[in-house]
Design an enzyme around this catalytic site. Structure first.
Site, PDB file in Angstrom:
ATOM      1  N   LYS B   7       0.374   6.416  39.200  1.00 45.30           N
ATOM      2  CA  LYS B   7       0.814   5.584  38.073  1.00 45.30           C
ATOM      3  C   LYS B   7       1.198   6.503  36.930  1.00 45.30           C
ATOM      4  O   LYS B   7       0.395   7.347  36.519  1.00 45.30           O
ATOM      5  CB  LYS B   7      -0.300   4.639  37.624  1.00 45.30           C
ATOM      6  CG  LYS B   7      -0.521   3.462  38.566  1.00 45.30           C
ATOM      7  CD  LYS B   7      -1.486   2.457  37.942  1.00 45.30           C
ATOM      8  CE  LYS B   7      -2.254   1.668  38.977  1.00 45.30           C
ATOM      9  NZ  LYS B   7      -1.537   0.528  39.548  1.00 45.30           N
TER      10      LYS B   7
ATOM     11  N   MET C   1       0.102  11.196  30.925  1.00 43.97           N
ATOM     12  CA  MET C   1      -1.025  10.289  31.100  1.00 43.97           C
ATOM     13  C   MET C   1      -1.104   9.711  32.499  1.00 43.97           C
ATOM     14  O   MET C   1      -1.395   8.538  32.657  1.00 43.97           O
ATOM     15  CB  MET C   1      -0.881   9.122  30.117  1.00 43.97           C
ATOM     16  CG  MET C   1      -1.777   9.215  28.944  1.00 43.97           C
ATOM     17  SD  MET C   1      -0.912   8.587  27.502  1.00 43.97           S
ATOM     18  CE  MET C   1       0.152   9.951  27.079  1.00 43.97           C
ATOM     19  N   PRO C   2      -0.834  10.524  33.505  1.00 47.05           N
ATOM     20  CA  PRO C   2      -0.807   9.912  34.841  1.00 47.05           C
ATOM     21  C   PRO C   2      -2.212   9.581  35.364  1.00 47.05           C
ATOM     22  O   PRO C   2      -3.196  10.212  34.959  1.00 47.05           O
ATOM     23  CB  PRO C   2      -0.163  10.987  35.724  1.00 47.05           C
ATOM     24  CG  PRO C   2       0.381  12.019  34.795  1.00 47.05           C
ATOM     25  CD  PRO C   2      -0.426  11.930  33.556  1.00 47.05           C
ATOM     26  N   TYR C   3      -2.219   8.620  36.262  1.00 45.65           N
ATOM     27  CA  TYR C   3      -3.434   8.255  36.991  1.00 45.65           C
ATOM     28  C   TYR C   3      -3.070   8.265  38.471  1.00 45.65           C
ATOM     29  O   TYR C   3      -2.157   7.547  38.889  1.00 45.65           O
ATOM     30  CB  TYR C   3      -3.921   6.869  36.572  1.00 45.65           C
ATOM     31  CG  TYR C   3      -5.004   6.331  37.460  1.00 45.65           C
ATOM     32  CD1 TYR C   3      -6.322   6.731  37.288  1.00 45.65           C
ATOM     33  CD2 TYR C   3      -4.710   5.451  38.497  1.00 45.65           C
ATOM     34  CE1 TYR C   3      -7.320   6.255  38.123  1.00 45.65           C
ATOM     35  CE2 TYR C   3      -5.707   4.982  39.342  1.00 45.65           C
ATOM     36  CZ  TYR C   3      -7.012   5.385  39.145  1.00 45.65           C
ATOM     37  OH  TYR C   3      -7.995   4.928  39.980  1.00 45.65           O
ATOM     38  N   PHE C  41      -5.606  12.010  35.324  1.00 49.29           N
ATOM     39  CA  PHE C  41      -6.795  11.642  36.107  1.00 49.29           C
ATOM     40  C   PHE C  41      -6.435  11.644  37.585  1.00 49.29           C
ATOM     41  O   PHE C  41      -5.374  11.128  37.963  1.00 49.29           O
ATOM     42  CB  PHE C  41      -7.242  10.215  35.775  1.00 49.29           C
ATOM     43  CG  PHE C  41      -7.919  10.013  34.468  1.00 49.29           C
ATOM     44  CD1 PHE C  41      -8.063  11.029  33.545  1.00 49.29           C
ATOM     45  CD2 PHE C  41      -8.443   8.754  34.140  1.00 49.29           C
ATOM     46  CE1 PHE C  41      -8.703  10.810  32.326  1.00 49.29           C
ATOM     47  CE2 PHE C  41      -9.075   8.532  32.932  1.00 49.29           C
ATOM     48  CZ  PHE C  41      -9.214   9.554  32.024  1.00 49.29           C
TER      49      PHE C  41
END
Lengths: 66, 66, 66, 66, 66, 66
Positions: B7, C1-3, C41
């Site tokens: 994501k 801000m990757p997940y 993350f």
């Protein structure tokens, strides 16, 4: 380091409502678990009512019935 | 048989970047865990910056501040 | 801000392999998308082979056949 | 209280197909696990073929090759 | 009909903390979006600190450093 | 190439029930969408009843009340 994923039906969630969800979820992690806000992610996903089912039916159908 | 879900914020990820993410994640599963590429799925989700929160704020706000 | 969420079958993934997955996925986000490591993350989930199906069958069954 | 998330490539899934997926997944939870339909959620996510990778390649590329 | 998935590191989350997370997330959906509590799901997942990476490192390593 | 994630409460799901869920979800993708079984993944996650909330309450509490 929490990651919170909020899925809701796509029925006109405003920018202010999104901000309130982000703030509220983050505050909850701070208050309940002592987590740091700067490593708390909140990701909101808006799902088409055709794509969400409950009780065998699409939410689109449920909205039309009520 | 890995399944990898990436994501990222929806800020103009190009087709080439998506290919690079798919190749890189798949190669990692092959190299580190000995998995087969043909049963390695990589699914990329691009999230509107209004819908991603960090440190109490929408990424949209953070981008405007910086 | 990757997940990034990595799901693999629970078949003895070592601590070193987990570190390699975390480093590799993070590096990919830095190299391909210019993301910051400190807000990237990676969450690994190990799934029991009874709970993972492919081609109508549990991975447990597939492992026993091969 | 099951939650079922179905991710498929976005290649023209019709409203009738979505209804069939919702009904089928819900019925499965009722038949196999004795769950209540009214607390069974099915959420379908349609993923762009550029964003889904298998065997190092985007599904878009695989479709063009075949 | 919201579905909220909370992922946190597995570092001794108590039953009372889980209740507080469930209540807080549900209340947020009621207050901000006018959702019904009886169709609001909150699912908490506790992730081993070896399996959660941030800034290239396992949380286990970060905890040992601090 | 579907990926189906089934989350249920961890209340004694048997191996046979897991097989039935895997077969049923896979068959649904074949019948409704014409997908190939060999690239259809079904991943079942069993969630502790303390970690699943509905209507402000943990499922553990709901089970004790009924």
């Amino acid at each position: 380091m929490p990651y919170i994923n909020v899925k809701v039906t796509d029925e006109g969630v405003s920018c202010e409502q999104k901000q309130a969800i982000i703030k509220g979820c983050t505050q909850l992690m701070v208050d309940v678990l002592g987590k740091k806000p700067q490593t708390t992610f909140v990701v909101i996903e808006e799902v088409d009512t055709d794509n969400w089912g409950i009780g065998y039916e699409q939410v689109t159908q449920l909205r039309n019935q009520s």
